[in-house]
Design an enzyme around this catalytic site. Structure first.
Site, PDB file in Angstrom:
ATOM      1  N   GLU A  99      63.655  -9.840 149.715  1.00 42.72           N
ATOM      2  CA  GLU A  99      64.888 -10.518 149.258  1.00 42.72           C
ATOM      3  C   GLU A  99      64.596 -11.875 148.621  1.00 42.72           C
ATOM      4  O   GLU A  99      65.464 -12.429 147.952  1.00 42.72           O
ATOM      5  CB  GLU A  99      65.896 -10.651 150.407  1.00 42.72           C
ATOM      6  N   HIS A 144      59.436  -9.968 153.138  1.00 40.48           N
ATOM      7  CA  HIS A 144      60.820 -10.290 152.752  1.00 40.48           C
ATOM      8  C   HIS A 144      61.027 -10.128 151.246  1.00 40.48           C
ATOM      9  O   HIS A 144      60.945 -11.102 150.500  1.00 40.48           O
ATOM     10  CB  HIS A 144      61.158 -11.730 153.160  1.00 40.48           C
ATOM     11  N   CYS A 192      61.300  -6.904 157.900  1.00 47.62           N
ATOM     12  CA  CYS A 192      60.655  -7.733 158.917  1.00 47.62           C
ATOM     13  C   CYS A 192      61.030  -7.262 160.325  1.00 47.62           C
ATOM     14  O   CYS A 192      60.576  -6.196 160.727  1.00 47.62           O
ATOM     15  CB  CYS A 192      60.955  -9.202 158.682  1.00 47.62           C
ATOM     16  N   GLU A 225      72.697 -41.029 156.899  1.00 47.55           N
ATOM     17  CA  GLU A 225      71.320 -40.562 156.743  1.00 47.55           C
ATOM     18  C   GLU A 225      70.896 -40.346 155.291  1.00 47.55           C
ATOM     19  O   GLU A 225      69.711 -40.292 154.989  1.00 47.55           O
ATOM     20  CB  GLU A 225      71.064 -39.321 157.588  1.00 47.55           C
ATOM     21  N   ARG A 266      55.380 -13.408 163.166  1.00 52.06           N
ATOM     22  CA  ARG A 266      54.289 -13.622 164.121  1.00 52.06           C
ATOM     23  C   ARG A 266      53.746 -12.296 164.640  1.00 52.06           C
ATOM     24  O   ARG A 266      52.628 -12.210 165.077  1.00 52.06           O
ATOM     25  CB  ARG A 266      54.782 -14.411 165.341  1.00 52.06           C
ATOM     26  N   GLY A 272      63.542  -5.824 161.096  1.00 53.68           N
ATOM     27  CA  GLY A 272      64.124  -4.505 160.814  1.00 53.68           C
ATOM     28  C   GLY A 272      63.051  -3.421 160.788  1.00 53.68           C
ATOM     29  O   GLY A 272      63.263  -2.300 161.244  1.00 53.68           O
ATOM     30  N   GLY A 324      74.395 -26.812 145.459  1.00 52.62           N
ATOM     31  CA  GLY A 324      73.206 -25.992 145.190  1.00 52.62           C
ATOM     32  C   GLY A 324      73.434 -25.075 144.007  1.00 52.62           C
ATOM     33  O   GLY A 324      72.615 -25.003 143.086  1.00 52.62           O
ATOM     34  N   LEU A 325      74.560 -24.396 144.027  1.00 52.44           N
ATOM     35  CA  LEU A 325      74.877 -23.454 142.960  1.00 52.44           C
ATOM     36  C   LEU A 325      75.101 -24.189 141.631  1.00 52.44           C
ATOM     37  O   LEU A 325      74.669 -23.730 140.570  1.00 52.44           O
ATOM     38  CB  LEU A 325      76.137 -22.670 143.352  1.00 52.44           C
ATOM     39  N   GLY A 327      79.279 -26.765 146.961  1.00 55.21           N
ATOM     40  CA  GLY A 327      78.597 -25.926 145.964  1.00 55.21           C
ATOM     41  C   GLY A 327      77.614 -26.701 145.102  1.00 55.21           C
ATOM     42  O   GLY A 327      77.388 -26.341 143.940  1.00 55.21           O
TER      43      GLY A 327
HETATM   44  N1  GLN Z   1      60.456 -11.978 165.136  1.00 54.64           N
HETATM   45  C1  GLN Z   1      59.596 -11.168 164.363  1.00 54.64           C
HETATM   46  C2  GLN Z   1      58.208 -11.784 164.214  1.00 54.64           C
HETATM   47  O1  GLN Z   1      58.031 -12.934 164.447  1.00 54.64           O
HETATM   48  C3  GLN Z   1      60.188 -10.887 162.997  1.00 54.64           C
HETATM   49  C4  GLN Z   1      60.332 -12.085 162.137  1.00 54.64           C
HETATM   50  C5  GLN Z   1      61.275 -11.875 160.981  1.00 54.64           C
HETATM   51  O2  GLN Z   1      62.051 -10.931 160.962  1.00 54.64           O
HETATM   52  N2  GLN Z   1      61.264 -12.798 160.025  1.00 54.64           N
HETATM   53  O3  GLN Z   1      57.287 -11.101 163.835  1.00 54.64           O
END
Ligand code: GLN
Length: 547
Positions: free
Chosen positions: A509, A507, A381, A149, A462, A383, A18-19, A16
């Site tokens: 999130e 994203h 994304c 490392e 992409r 999704g 990071g937290l 933990g």
């Molecule tokens: N694989 C998809 C793309 O490259 C979606 C990427 C993602 O969900 N971050 O566009």
């Protein structure tokens, strides 16, 4: 003069750090100080962008497009100081930079060595963050003391006081004090060994934070202090918190950590304002609603693969005084068992981002289920791309619609490669990355949810919606409610006829905070709360069992 705090970890990984580092940053900011967070990762990959989520959990993307360690997510959620490319370095990046300098002849014929060249490079990336207009830089060293490392990083932070001044540097070591049931006692030996190893390298920790399941007694604290060459008050307990991560900073305050840091570094700081965090805990302890959300992903069994998604759902729960039970559903299981069996009873379905074909058909089935049953749906994304594939196949009537990521020569490439991606062959940092502006359409749910028509959100992809199909989709009820400002790239799709069906190419999130839930997550959770109360009125259905 900027002050530096170095956080190291001992005994075991996943302790933990990071937290804890983020909590320290948050506490110092709550005392009115300007803080910058930094993470140095000892692995050799140049960044985590090319690593499997099984290896590394989620890749956290910053505004400037850098692909970073998920701990930077903790930093951004807990603190206000901006993060950039300089906030996360790996061994790979450090060596890459030194080797490039060597190739350019910048070392003037000298033998290039770990000490001083690699350690100088590490010190320079720490100094760079400290040169900003800040009071404190908190640098977390990834890995566990004793790893081969991480040695160059530890050596660099050992040297750091030589340039910054002893009085401006503070070493905090986070360690584990396990409770042995059989012996019925806490064991301090692993901590003694870990600090012993640090001292061999030349680092005497100033503060020891002890992760433990059971309280540490006065005697045990004195013993740890004596063996580790510290004053007793510099041994701070950090007991496991089962209820919520937001208890961590508050418990560190009650154990005097922020006061200790401020005194040791001679910082002039106000008393901490912890009101926002007390309010968060109050809301979590006194929920007014209870809902369940299914997150359908390829790596659902891995708790860190969609870290920021889970956190963002929690933030939306805090916002609405709602307790959210999250069901982590493997998309491949939906292919075997069917959506009805795995998703019935949930108040909302979220399909997160991802790469690769495994489980894609399961996601498409989950989305069809959400669309047809009127269950609030949020796609992110991949999704969103799956939502487009599903709509193409089952509403527009393009039976073989697919993404060229999964079927190169598909008859209906509703999702295809971005123009700028076509020529790229090497890996790493080659996607459409980072913050990009978008404009939202009049009358859309997105506009209503954001409360504004110009937004910026972070990207990592992409592939994109294929504009050839825009009109056909629109004619069948899909709204393109967010696009790039020039209208060329689709950023958000919606189905107006559905209670809440929003899918985004970016994203969100990565921009949600416990004190400020992201509007889309808040909107999605509100829709799930509404559905739950409607259902409760109609039936006496019970919530599903969730993990
Ligand atoms: N694989 C998809 C793309 O490259 C979606 C990427 C993602 O969900 N971050 O566009």
């Amino acid at each position: 003069m900027t002050k530096h705090i170095f956080v190291t970890g001992g005994v075991v990984s996943s302790i933990g750090k990071g937290l804890t580092s983020a909590s320290i940053g948050m506490l110092l900011e709550a005392r009115g100080l300007r803080v910058r967070m930094q993470k140095l990762d000892p692995y050799i990959n140049v960044d985590p962008g090319t690593m499997s989520p099984y290896q590394h959990g989620e890749v956290y993307v910053l505004d400037d497009g850098s692909e970073t360690d998920l701990d930077l997510g903790h930093y951004e959620r807990f603190t206000e100081g901006p993060l950039t490319r300089d906030s996360n370095y790996t061994t790979g990046q450090i060596y890459l930079s030194v080797i490039e300098k060597e190739r350019k002849g910048q070392f003037l014929g000298k033998t290039v060595q770990v000490i001083p060249h690699i350690t100088d490079e590490i010190k320079s990336v720490i100094r760079k963050v400290g040169e900003q207009d800040v009071d404190v830089v908190i640098t977390e060293i990834g890995g566990t003391v004793g790893d081969i490392e991480s040695l160059p990083f530890l050596e660099a932070i050992r040297q750091y006081p030589l340039i910054a001044g002893q009085e401006n540097c503070l070493y905090i070591h986070l360690t584990l004090v396990p409770y042995l049931k059989a012996a019925g006692e806490l064991k301090t030996k692993p901590t003694q060994h870990s600090v012993g190893q640090l001292r061999q390298i030349g680092i005497q920790p100033d503060i020891l934070i002890c992760r433990c399941e059971q309280p540490i007694s006065r005697d045990e604290r004195d013993k740890i202090a004596l063996f580790c060459n510290l004053q007793s008050q510099a041994v701070v307990e950090e007991r496991d918190k089962d209820f919520s991560i937001y208890e961590v900073p508050l418990s560190l305050v009650s154990n005097g950590l922020d006061e200790l840091i401020v005194k040791r570094l001679g910082l002039s700081a106000s008393t901490p304002n912890l009101e926002p965090y007390n309010e968060i805990l109050h809301r979590l302890r006194n929920p007014k609603h209870e809902i369940s959300i299914a997150v359908v992903g390829k790596y659902a069994e891995h708790k860190d693969a969609y870290k920021s998604i889970y956190e963002s759902l929690d933030h939306a729960g805090i916002h609405h005084h709602a307790q959210i039970r999250i069901g982590r559903i493997q998309s491949a299981d939906i292919e075997n068992e069917g959506p009805e069996c795995l998703l019935s009873g949930y108040d909302g379905i979220l399909v997160p981002g991802g790469f690769g074909e495994r489980g894609v058909e399961g996601k498409v089935q989950a989305i069809r289920f959400a669309r047809e049953k009127g269950i609030p749906f949020f796609g992110i994304c991949l999704g969103m791309q799956c939502a487009v594939i599903e709509f193409g196949r089952n509403v527009v009537g393009l039976a073989r619609a697919h993404s060229t990521e999964f079927e190169k020569d598909t008859e209906h490439p509703v999702i295809c490669l971005l123009d700028e991606q076509r020529e790229i062959t090497h890996m790493g940092g080659t996607m459409r990355l980072g913050s990009q502006p978008a404009k939202l359409a009049e009358g859309s749910r997105s506009l209503e949810t954001y409360g504004r028509d110009d937004i910026t959100e972070r990207h990592r992809h992409r592939y994109e919606f294929n504009n050839v199909y825009r009109q056909q989709f629109q004619a069948n009820g899909m709204t393109f409610s967010g696009t790039s400002p020039d209208g060329a790239l689709v950023e958000i799709v919606e189905i107006a006829e559905h209670p809440w069906f929003v899918a985004v190419q970016f994203h969100p999130e990565f921009k949600s905070k416990p004190t400020k839930a992201h509007p889309l997550f808040a909107g999605f959770v509100q829709a799930a709360i509404d559905r739950r109360s409607r259902r409760q009125k109609n039936t006496h259905e019970t919530a599903p069992q969730t993990a």
